[in-house]
Design an enzyme around this catalytic site. Structure first.
Site, PDB file in Angstrom:
ATOM      1  N   HIS A  80       0.710  -1.233  -0.059  1.00  9.51           N
ATOM      2  CA  HIS A  80       0.059  -0.078   0.019  1.00  9.51           C
ATOM      3  C   HIS A  80       1.053   1.248   0.067  1.00  9.51           C
ATOM      4  O   HIS A  80       1.658   1.419   0.923  1.00  9.51           O
ATOM      5  CB  HIS A  80      -0.996   0.036   1.249  1.00  9.51           C
ATOM      6  CG  HIS A  80      -2.148  -0.641   1.109  1.00  9.51           C
ATOM      7  ND1 HIS A  80      -3.201  -0.453   1.725  1.00  9.51           N
ATOM      8  CD2 HIS A  80      -2.570  -1.713   0.166  1.00  9.51           C
ATOM      9  CE1 HIS A  80      -4.286  -1.465   1.462  1.00  9.51           C
ATOM     10  NE2 HIS A  80      -3.697  -2.191   0.598  1.00  9.51           N
ATOM     11  N   TYR A 208      -9.210   5.664   7.655  1.00  8.71           N
ATOM     12  CA  TYR A 208      -9.602   6.047   9.244  1.00  8.71           C
ATOM     13  C   TYR A 208     -10.386   7.200   9.018  1.00  8.71           C
ATOM     14  O   TYR A 208     -10.060   8.362   8.577  1.00  8.71           O
ATOM     15  CB  TYR A 208      -8.046   6.555   9.810  1.00  8.71           C
ATOM     16  CG  TYR A 208      -7.058   5.518  10.047  1.00  8.71           C
ATOM     17  CD1 TYR A 208      -6.175   5.079   8.804  1.00  8.71           C
ATOM     18  CD2 TYR A 208      -6.813   4.741  11.283  1.00  8.71           C
ATOM     19  CE1 TYR A 208      -4.998   4.162   8.933  1.00  8.71           C
ATOM     20  CE2 TYR A 208      -5.846   3.906  11.051  1.00  8.71           C
ATOM     21  CZ  TYR A 208      -5.127   3.384  10.025  1.00  8.71           C
ATOM     22  OH  TYR A 208      -3.918   2.577  10.276  1.00  8.71           O
ATOM     23  N   PRO A 300      -4.574   0.351  18.660  1.00  6.74           N
ATOM     24  CA  PRO A 300      -4.111  -0.376  17.303  1.00  6.74           C
ATOM     25  C   PRO A 300      -4.298   0.897  16.156  1.00  6.74           C
ATOM     26  O   PRO A 300      -4.106   0.669  15.007  1.00  6.74           O
ATOM     27  CB  PRO A 300      -5.150  -1.408  16.947  1.00  6.74           C
ATOM     28  CG  PRO A 300      -5.978  -1.384  18.205  1.00  6.74           C
ATOM     29  CD  PRO A 300      -5.675  -0.437  19.015  1.00  6.74           C
ATOM     30  N   LYS A 304       0.763  -0.395  15.120  1.00  4.77           N
ATOM     31  CA  LYS A 304       2.267  -0.502  15.768  1.00  4.77           C
ATOM     32  C   LYS A 304       2.430  -1.859  16.561  1.00  4.77           C
ATOM     33  O   LYS A 304       3.575  -2.228  16.811  1.00  4.77           O
ATOM     34  CB  LYS A 304       2.608   0.500  16.618  1.00  4.77           C
ATOM     35  CG  LYS A 304       2.667   2.077  15.789  1.00  4.77           C
ATOM     36  CD  LYS A 304       3.682   1.928  14.904  1.00  4.77           C
ATOM     37  CE  LYS A 304       3.578   2.933  13.629  1.00  4.77           C
ATOM     38  NZ  LYS A 304       4.282   2.592  12.341  1.00  4.77           N
ATOM     39  N   TYR A 392       4.120   6.357  10.268  1.00  3.92           N
ATOM     40  CA  TYR A 392       3.368   5.023   9.836  1.00  3.92           C
ATOM     41  C   TYR A 392       4.129   4.010   9.160  1.00  3.92           C
ATOM     42  O   TYR A 392       3.813   2.934   9.515  1.00  3.92           O
ATOM     43  CB  TYR A 392       2.319   5.565   8.954  1.00  3.92           C
ATOM     44  CG  TYR A 392       1.125   4.740   8.732  1.00  3.92           C
ATOM     45  CD1 TYR A 392       1.034   3.877   7.628  1.00  3.92           C
ATOM     46  CD2 TYR A 392      -0.128   4.676   9.760  1.00  3.92           C
ATOM     47  CE1 TYR A 392      -0.168   3.043   7.393  1.00  3.92           C
ATOM     48  CE2 TYR A 392      -0.833   3.730   9.392  1.00  3.92           C
ATOM     49  CZ  TYR A 392      -0.956   2.993   8.282  1.00  3.92           C
ATOM     50  OH  TYR A 392      -2.073   2.112   8.252  1.00  3.92           O
TER      51      TYR A 392
HETATM   52  P1  FAS Z   1       0.995 -12.364  21.532  1.00  5.70           P
HETATM   53  O1  FAS Z   1      -0.052 -12.096  22.617  1.00  5.70           O
HETATM   54  O2  FAS Z   1       0.488 -12.179  20.035  1.00  5.70           O
HETATM   55  O3  FAS Z   1       1.577 -13.644  21.813  1.00  5.70           O
HETATM   56  C1  FAS Z   1       1.867 -14.014  23.233  1.00  5.70           C
HETATM   57  C2  FAS Z   1       1.775 -15.752  22.892  1.00  5.70           C
HETATM   58  O4  FAS Z   1       2.337 -16.124  24.495  1.00  5.70           O
HETATM   59  C3  FAS Z   1       0.348 -16.324  22.772  1.00  5.70           C
HETATM   60  O5  FAS Z   1       0.098 -17.099  21.649  1.00  5.70           O
HETATM   61  C4  FAS Z   1       0.069 -16.852  24.250  1.00  5.70           C
HETATM   62  O6  FAS Z   1      -0.700 -17.987  24.133  1.00  5.70           O
HETATM   63  C5  FAS Z   1       1.343 -17.151  25.026  1.00  5.70           C
HETATM   64  N1  FAS Z   1       1.214 -17.278  26.257  1.00  5.70           N
HETATM   65  C6  FAS Z   1       0.633 -16.257  27.179  1.00  5.70           C
HETATM   66  N2  FAS Z   1       0.932 -16.752  28.384  1.00  5.70           N
HETATM   67  C7  FAS Z   1       1.847 -17.781  28.459  1.00  5.70           C
HETATM   68  C8  FAS Z   1       2.291 -18.509  29.319  1.00  5.70           C
HETATM   69  N3  FAS Z   1       2.220 -18.479  30.701  1.00  5.70           N
HETATM   70  N4  FAS Z   1       3.049 -19.679  29.116  1.00  5.70           N
HETATM   71  C9  FAS Z   1       3.295 -20.094  27.688  1.00  5.70           C
HETATM   72  N5  FAS Z   1       2.651 -19.109  26.763  1.00  5.70           N
HETATM   73  C10 FAS Z   1       1.732 -18.122  27.061  1.00  5.70           C
HETATM   74  N6  FAS Z   1      -1.809  -5.051  16.485  1.00  5.70           N
HETATM   75  C11 FAS Z   1      -1.818  -4.340  15.341  1.00  5.70           C
HETATM   76  O7  FAS Z   1      -0.652  -3.797  14.998  1.00  5.70           O
HETATM   77  N7  FAS Z   1      -2.919  -3.993  14.553  1.00  5.70           N
HETATM   78  C12 FAS Z   1      -4.007  -4.613  15.126  1.00  5.70           C
HETATM   79  O8  FAS Z   1      -5.291  -4.392  14.688  1.00  5.70           O
HETATM   80  C13 FAS Z   1      -4.152  -5.157  16.292  1.00  5.70           C
HETATM   81  N8  FAS Z   1      -5.461  -5.979  16.638  1.00  5.70           N
HETATM   82  C14 FAS Z   1      -5.401  -6.768  18.027  1.00  5.70           C
HETATM   83  C15 FAS Z   1      -6.424  -7.231  18.507  1.00  5.70           C
HETATM   84  C16 FAS Z   1      -6.299  -7.819  19.718  1.00  5.70           C
HETATM   85  C17 FAS Z   1      -7.588  -8.576  20.228  1.00  5.70           C
HETATM   86  C18 FAS Z   1      -5.297  -8.035  20.324  1.00  5.70           C
HETATM   87  C19 FAS Z   1      -5.171  -8.742  21.813  1.00  5.70           C
HETATM   88  C20 FAS Z   1      -4.013  -7.196  20.032  1.00  5.70           C
HETATM   89  C21 FAS Z   1      -4.262  -6.700  18.697  1.00  5.70           C
HETATM   90  N9  FAS Z   1      -2.906  -6.093  18.128  1.00  5.70           N
HETATM   91  C22 FAS Z   1      -2.983  -5.402  16.954  1.00  5.70           C
HETATM   92  C23 FAS Z   1      -1.661  -6.388  18.981  1.00  5.70           C
HETATM   93  C24 FAS Z   1      -1.248  -7.652  18.583  1.00  5.70           C
HETATM   94  O9  FAS Z   1      -1.091  -7.627  17.181  1.00  5.70           O
HETATM   95  C25 FAS Z   1       0.015  -7.730  19.345  1.00  5.70           C
HETATM   96  O10 FAS Z   1       0.962  -6.518  19.114  1.00  5.70           O
HETATM   97  C26 FAS Z   1       0.990  -8.761  18.857  1.00  5.70           C
HETATM   98  O11 FAS Z   1       0.228  -9.914  18.858  1.00  5.70           O
HETATM   99  C27 FAS Z   1       2.324  -8.867  19.616  1.00  5.70           C
HETATM  100  O12 FAS Z   1       2.730 -10.053  19.526  1.00  5.70           O
HETATM  101  P2  FAS Z   1       3.312 -10.894  20.944  1.00  5.70           P
HETATM  102  O13 FAS Z   1       4.215 -10.009  21.821  1.00  5.70           O
HETATM  103  O14 FAS Z   1       3.870 -12.305  20.328  1.00  5.70           O
HETATM  104  O15 FAS Z   1       2.299 -11.342  21.805  1.00  5.70           O
HETATM  105  C1  PHB Z   2      -5.923  -4.225  10.820  1.00  6.49           C
HETATM  106  O1  PHB Z   2      -6.306  -4.604   9.443  1.00  6.49           O
HETATM  107  O2  PHB Z   2      -6.166  -5.017  11.462  1.00  6.49           O
HETATM  108  C2  PHB Z   2      -5.654  -2.971  11.190  1.00  6.49           C
HETATM  109  C3  PHB Z   2      -5.020  -1.925  10.189  1.00  6.49           C
HETATM  110  C4  PHB Z   2      -4.448  -0.676  10.672  1.00  6.49           C
HETATM  111  C5  PHB Z   2      -4.680  -0.590  11.988  1.00  6.49           C
HETATM  112  C6  PHB Z   2      -4.972  -1.372  12.880  1.00  6.49           C
HETATM  113  C7  PHB Z   2      -5.599  -2.522  12.584  1.00  6.49           C
HETATM  114  O3  PHB Z   2      -4.171   0.689  12.357  1.00  6.49           O
END
Ligand code: FAS
Ligand code: PHB
Length: 397
Positions: A80, A208, A300, A304, A392
């Site tokens: 993009h 957005y 989000p 980031k 961004y």
């Molecule tokens: P994660 O949470 O992805 O991974 C951690 C892992 O550790 C998981 O698999 C979990 O099962 C495991 N774990 C936890 N406790 C444990 C334990 N005690 N023992 C062993 N394993 C354990 N970011 C964006 O940039 N854009 C978005 O749109 C966006 N949407 C999101 C929506 C939701 C609902 C959430 C919760 C986050 C969102 N995020 C988004 C942020 C997300 O993408 C995180 O930044 C990203 O998953 C970070 O990755 P990890 O640090 O690996 O954490």
């Molecule tokens: C998404 O596609 O999940 C998304 C994209 C941009 C954002 C947040 C979420 O800033």
């Protein structure tokens, strides 16, 4: 299931958490010949099935290419060159390509997780699923170990270092001494309701939108799969939101001049996530290091979260590699400061984008005038647009 079948007893780096941070760290270490074991609490299917981020900074794309896990992303990902900021229906395109000569990659976190897990399997990196009751031991000394339950049996994994990549609710930060005293947090008075549907995106880029009824985001996963969000009250329950109610709200908030471009379809997934900014300014203690959501959370709005996890593990991998290759401890000693320098800038951008695009409860006329003035300035200033663009696409590592 453990990949491969035996349960390892000793490794150089024990990684807690098989999300993007843990998986990416394992590959960065693997390509340098450093052994690691990943302990993941959930099943593979559960971990792969989580619907989360969608926008990759060029730094994240380069990391995946560096570890040789980018073939599918380079084939299926969408480059993009810009995105739109809309305010009460008036749209402003931030042209990343023209402003900072860089694009972003649209490729779902789900797909990255699948690609990284496949790489683990292909390279024989032990990835233990359903590792329960993980406990971290002796990371104050130079012989830490991790205890965990697997299939009802307690296992011990001896290691040189522990990398806590277990997210916001994991055991690692909870175990880090004084972590709570180093926490900085802001909770936002709203959440995001997200819907995923196999319908073509409404636009070729992300939109957005700041609307009087609240924020909306039109995003995508491919040319046939769309991801949308609407700002909602944190007390909302997803069961109160039928697909039609979500589509109706999106058509209103994404502007009546563009709403006709929205294609409706059944939700593959829909959920509500709260928004907060959070940083634990202590990211290491002895031989325990934390990275990704274990150390920080962003709203989000700036896309980031996943990308900060990538830069954290890039710094941590560089430091561990320097330790093993040349007994150089400077990277490990300086890990927290180096990571925080980039984390706080991403926190600021995520906060600023949220301030600019959301309607806050109890917002005063003055507050709204500030949003309008902010956007008016951005519209008229290439320098302001360039500042948004360089944040961004991702600030340098
Ligand atoms: P994660 O949470 O992805 O991974 C951690 C892992 O550790 C998981 O698999 C979990 O099962 C495991 N774990 C936890 N406790 C444990 C334990 N005690 N023992 C062993 N394993 C354990 N970011 C964006 O940039 N854009 C978005 O749109 C966006 N949407 C999101 C929506 C939701 C609902 C959430 C919760 C986050 C969102 N995020 C988004 C942020 C997300 O993408 C995180 O930044 C990203 O998953 C970070 O990755 P990890 O640090 O690996 O954490
Ligand atoms: C998404 O596609 O999940 C998304 C994209 C941009 C954002 C947040 C979420 O800033």
């Amino acid at each position: 299931m453990t990949i491969p079948n035996e349960t390892p007893k000793k490794t150089q780096v024990a990684i807690i958490g098989g999300g993007v941070a843990g998986l990416m760290l394992s590959q960065l270490l693997h390509v340098e010949g450093i052994s690691c074991v990943i302990l993941e609490r959930q099943t593979r299917a559960y971990t792969e099935g989580r619907i989360r981020a969608g926008v990759l900074e060029f730094g994240t794309v380069n990391l995946l290419r560096r570890v040789g896990v980018s073939e599918r992303m380079d084939k299926q990902g969408l480059r993009h060159e810009g995105f739109a900021l809309m305010d009460d229906g008036e749209s402003l395109r931030i042209c990343l390509h023209d402003l900072v000569d860089t694009d972003v990659m649209i490729y779902g976190q789900t797909e990255i997780t699948i690609d990284l897990m496949d790489a683990c399997e292909a390279r024989g990196t032990p990835l233990v699923f359903e590792a329960r009751d993980v406990v971290l031991h002796d990371f104050d000394g130079d012989a830490p170990y991790v205890a965990y339950m697997k299939d009802g049996v307690t296992h011990r994994l001896d290691c040189d270092f522990i990398a806590g990549c277990d997210g916001a609710h994991g055991v690692s930060r909870a175990t880090l001494p004084d972590a709570a005293a180093h926490a900085v947090e802001k909770v936002y008075p709203f959440g995001w309701l997200g819907i995923l549907s196999d319908v073509p995106p409404m636009d070729h880029e992300l939109i957005y939108s700041n609307h009087e009824r609240g924020f909306a985001l039109a995003s995508q996963r491919s040319l046939t799969r769309s991801r949308y969000y609407i700002q909602c009250d944190v007390t909302e329950k997803i069961e109160d939101w039928s697909d039609d109610r979500i589509w109706d709200e999106l058509e209103i908030r994404l502007g009546d001049t563009t709403a006709h471009r929205i294609t409706r379809g059944p939700s593959l997934e829909k959920s509500i996530a709260p928004l907060r900014s959070y940083v634990c300014e202590k990211m290491q203690h002895g031989r325990l290091f934390i990275a990704g959501d274990a150390a920080h959370i962003v709203p989000p709005t700036g896309a980031k979260g996943l990308n900060l996890a990538a830069s954290d593990v890039s710094y941590l991998a560089d430091a561990l590699i320097a330790h093993y290759k040349g007994a150089d401890e400077s990277g490990l000693n300086g890990y927290t400061d180096r990571a925080l320098n980039r984390i706080w800038k991403a926190e600021r951008f995520s906060w600023a984008m949220t301030q600019l695009t959301h309607r806050f409860p109890n917002m005063t006329t003055f507050d709204r005038k500030m949003q309008k003035a902010d956007l008016s300035y951005i519209r008229a200033s290439e320098a302001a647009q360039k500042a948004i663009a360089e944040n961004y696409i991702g600030l340098p590592y």
